[in-house]
Design a protein around this motif. Structure first.
Motif, PDB file in Angstrom:
ATOM      1  N   ASP A  24      12.213  55.483  -5.557  1.00  0.00           N
ATOM      2  CA  ASP A  24      12.551  56.973  -5.112  1.00  0.00           C
ATOM      3  C   ASP A  24      14.360  57.340  -4.265  1.00  0.00           C
ATOM      4  N   GLY A  25      13.819  57.730  -3.160  1.00  0.00           N
ATOM      5  CA  GLY A  25      14.985  58.585  -2.730  1.00  0.00           C
ATOM      6  C   GLY A  25      16.327  57.648  -2.847  1.00  0.00           C
ATOM      7  N   GLU A  26      16.300  56.829  -1.743  1.00  0.00           N
ATOM      8  CA  GLU A  26      16.935  55.600  -1.489  1.00  0.00           C
ATOM      9  C   GLU A  26      17.915  55.248  -2.848  1.00  0.00           C
ATOM     10  N   GLU A  27      17.219  54.815  -3.861  1.00  0.00           N
ATOM     11  CA  GLU A  27      17.223  54.189  -4.473  1.00  0.00           C
ATOM     12  C   GLU A  27      18.523  55.494  -6.028  1.00  0.00           C
ATOM     13  N   ALA A  28      17.916  56.130  -5.861  1.00  0.00           N
ATOM     14  CA  ALA A  28      18.187  57.694  -5.962  1.00  0.00           C
ATOM     15  C   ALA A  28      19.861  57.688  -5.881  1.00  0.00           C
ATOM     16  N   THR A  29      19.473  57.194  -4.439  1.00  0.00           N
ATOM     17  CA  THR A  29      21.034  57.826  -3.518  1.00  0.00           C
ATOM     18  C   THR A  29      22.104  56.438  -4.235  1.00  0.00           C
ATOM     19  N   ASP A  30      21.905  55.339  -3.800  1.00  0.00           N
ATOM     20  CA  ASP A  30      22.332  54.262  -4.665  1.00  0.00           C
ATOM     21  C   ASP A  30      23.185  54.383  -5.568  1.00  0.00           C
ATOM     22  N   TYR A  31      22.163  55.066  -6.916  1.00  0.00           N
ATOM     23  CA  TYR A  31      22.854  55.445  -7.929  1.00  0.00           C
ATOM     24  C   TYR A  31      23.679  55.822  -8.470  1.00  0.00           C
ATOM     25  N   LEU A  32      23.702  57.389  -7.262  1.00  0.00           N
ATOM     26  CA  LEU A  32      24.483  58.554  -7.363  1.00  0.00           C
ATOM     27  C   LEU A  32      26.022  58.250  -6.926  1.00  0.00           C
ATOM     28  N   TYR A  33      25.694  56.678  -5.578  1.00  0.00           N
ATOM     29  CA  TYR A  33      27.140  55.804  -5.092  1.00  0.00           C
ATOM     30  C   TYR A  33      27.689  55.083  -6.224  1.00  0.00           C
ATOM     31  N   GLY A  34      27.007  54.487  -6.725  1.00  0.00           N
ATOM     32  CA  GLY A  34      27.748  53.658  -7.426  1.00  0.00           C
ATOM     33  C   GLY A  34      27.609  52.123  -7.608  1.00  0.00           C
ATOM     34  N   LYS A  35      26.295  52.191  -5.729  1.00  0.00           N
ATOM     35  CA  LYS A  35      26.200  51.332  -5.373  1.00  0.00           C
ATOM     36  C   LYS A  35      24.885  49.768  -5.518  1.00  0.00           C
ATOM     37  N   GLY A  36      25.023  48.509  -5.010  1.00  0.00           N
ATOM     38  CA  GLY A  36      25.018  47.503  -6.052  1.00  0.00           C
ATOM     39  C   GLY A  36      24.817  47.386  -6.674  1.00  0.00           C
ATOM     40  N   LYS A  37      23.384  47.760  -7.632  1.00  0.00           N
ATOM     41  CA  LYS A  37      23.427  47.328  -9.330  1.00  0.00           C
ATOM     42  C   LYS A  37      23.460  48.291 -10.428  1.00  0.00           C
ATOM     43  N   PHE A  38      24.001  49.260  -9.670  1.00  0.00           N
ATOM     44  CA  PHE A  38      24.430  50.289 -10.534  1.00  0.00           C
ATOM     45  C   PHE A  38      26.170  50.378  -9.911  1.00  0.00           C
TER      46      PHE A  38
END
Length: 158
Positions: free
Chosen positions: A41-55
């Motif tokens: 979802d979009g929230e997970e995608a922003t986390d991915y791009l920010y390199g947050k949490g599991k990303f």
């Protein structure tokens, strides 16, 4: 012969796992061995791009070269994500291909206004989807698509 650049990494932002499987399969069948990473979802995608949490590890989760984006998703939908992406400096020129089931003209308009580079209504038929993905790949994954800021890939004249 010039050394080939690594093949573009795709971030697939899609909540339907069957669709994800089908798009992955379509890419392979169309001859693209690109690395495909997922956000659901979009929230997970922003986390991915920010390199947050599991990303957090950029080696495992590198910034994508192309984003395949579904519009209809829980939590943060595709349009919200796209509007956010275009305000985030590294995301301003990132190619975004909207892949959606929506045939609403308003969604098409909204997607382009939010900064989509391409908009496709997902084929319901697997063979058609393979053709669509093949066409997307020919444009966005073969290195023919150049972004405005890629002036550094011309060999210097000696």
């Amino acid at each position: 012969m010039a050394m080939s650049e690594p093949s573009p990494i795709i971030l697939l932002v899609e909540d339907n796992l069957d669709t994800i499987k089908l798009i992955r399969l379509s890419l392979l069948k169309a001859g693209f061995a690109n690395k495909v990473l997922e956000a659901h979802d979009g929230e997970e995608a922003t986390d991915y791009l920010y390199g947050k949490g599991k990303f957090g590890n950029r080696l495992d989760y590198p910034l994508p070269h192309v984003v395949f984006l579904d519009l209809k998703m829980p939590r943060m939908d595709g349009l919200e994500f796209l509007r956010w992406l275009r305000t985030w400096p590294p995301g301003r020129t990132m190619p975004v291909i909207v892949l959606t089931t929506s045939v609403l003209p308003s969604d098409l308009t909204a997607a382009y206004e939010a900064g989509a580079n391409s908009y496709l209504v997902k084929a319901s038929d697997a063979h058609e989807l393979i053709e669509q993905v093949s066409a997307i790949g020919a444009v966005w994954l073969t290195g023919n698509a150049r972004l405005p800021d890629s002036h550094n890939d011309h060999p210097s004249a000696t």
